[in-house]
Design a protein around this motif. Structure first.
Motif, PDB file in Angstrom:
ATOM      1  N   UNK A   1     -13.882  22.317  26.296  1.00 43.27           N
ATOM      2  CA  UNK A   1     -14.610  23.245  25.431  1.00 43.27           C
ATOM      3  C   UNK A   1     -14.220  22.998  23.964  1.00 43.27           C
ATOM      4  N   UNK A   2     -15.183  23.104  23.078  1.00 43.30           N
ATOM      5  CA  UNK A   2     -14.935  22.831  21.659  1.00 43.30           C
ATOM      6  C   UNK A   2     -13.866  23.748  21.063  1.00 43.30           C
ATOM      7  N   UNK A   3     -13.765  24.981  21.538  1.00 44.09           N
ATOM      8  CA  UNK A   3     -12.746  25.887  20.996  1.00 44.09           C
ATOM      9  C   UNK A   3     -11.341  25.415  21.363  1.00 44.09           C
ATOM     10  N   UNK A   4     -11.160  24.923  22.573  1.00 45.19           N
ATOM     11  CA  UNK A   4      -9.849  24.383  22.952  1.00 45.19           C
ATOM     12  C   UNK A   4      -9.557  23.143  22.105  1.00 45.19           C
ATOM     13  N   UNK A   5     -10.545  22.271  21.986  1.00 43.57           N
ATOM     14  CA  UNK A   5     -10.352  21.034  21.230  1.00 43.57           C
ATOM     15  C   UNK A   5      -9.962  21.315  19.774  1.00 43.57           C
ATOM     16  N   UNK A   6     -10.570  22.327  19.152  1.00 49.09           N
ATOM     17  CA  UNK A   6     -10.336  22.609  17.740  1.00 49.09           C
ATOM     18  C   UNK A   6      -9.083  23.455  17.472  1.00 49.09           C
TER      19      UNK A   6
ATOM     20  N   UNK B   1      -6.624  30.130  20.045  1.00 47.49           N
ATOM     21  CA  UNK B   1      -7.431  30.466  21.210  1.00 47.49           C
ATOM     22  C   UNK B   1      -6.557  31.152  22.251  1.00 47.49           C
ATOM     23  N   UNK B   2      -6.972  32.335  22.672  1.00 44.05           N
ATOM     24  CA  UNK B   2      -6.264  33.071  23.729  1.00 44.05           C
ATOM     25  C   UNK B   2      -6.953  32.787  25.060  1.00 44.05           C
TER      26      UNK B   2
END
Length: 186
Positions: A37-42, A117-118
């Motif tokens: 997922x892009x949020x994990x990556x960023x 990210x939580x």
């Protein structure tokens, strides 16, 4: 609609029935979706629960975060409060409240909670991001105090229902990742 306690009881019962092989396969599928997922990556910091009693596994998520040079923070409860502490390995945790592995506050630095990210645990989620946790409200209070954090629920697909009861103070997940799908709530 069933009440929160009944939904929690029913879904935790289903989770407990997973055998080791099925738990591993479902956890692996959820892991692949979460880390792609892009949020994990960023994210530079991953705030992550340490799985317990059949929760969707998080060890591989933390290990991938460390491989990518991200900071990892895990929760520790004290009374009615919860804080996250940075760890460099799971060796920096030990069984604490409720038997859940927690960081040693004497050895680990408290996370600032400003951004990151939580990865949220829970017993049930719905398609609008509502969450039924374990009844203590730790994550609701933490997220209320740290509004800059993004939230991704991690669950097995059977834990996601069409709708669940919720309260005005409940904090919603912005994304739900399961072994079968990713639900973008935002």
């Amino acid at each position: 609609m069933d009440g929160k306690k009944e939904i929690r009881r029913r879904l935790l019962g289903l989770r407990e029935k997973l055998d080791g092989q099925e738990w591993q396969e479902r956890t692996q599928a959820a892991f692949r979706r979460a880390v792609s997922h892009s949020w994990f990556q960023a994210a530079k910091t991953i705030y992550c629960y340490v799985d317990f009693r059949g929760e969707t596994g998080t060890r591989a998520i933390m290990e991938r975060a460390w491989e990518l040079g991200k900071a990892v923070a895990v929760p520790r409860t004290c009374g009615e409060e919860m804080d996250f502490f940075y760890i460099r390995s799971l060796e920096e945790t030990a069984p604490g409240n409720f038997g859940v592995r927690e960081p040693d506050p004497e050895r680990c630095k408290v996370a600032d909670g400003r951004d990151g990210l939580v990865i949220l645990p829970g017993s049930a989620f719905d398609l609008r991001g509502h969450r039924i946790g374990y009844g203590k409200g730790y994550y609701d209070r933490y997220l209320e105090a740290h509004p800059g954090l993004l939230t991704m629920a991690l669950a097995f697909d059977f834990q996601v229902l069409e709708e669940i009861p919720h309260e005005p103070h409940d904090r919603r997940a912005q994304v739900i990742v399961t072994d079968r799908r990713t639900v973008e709530v935002r």
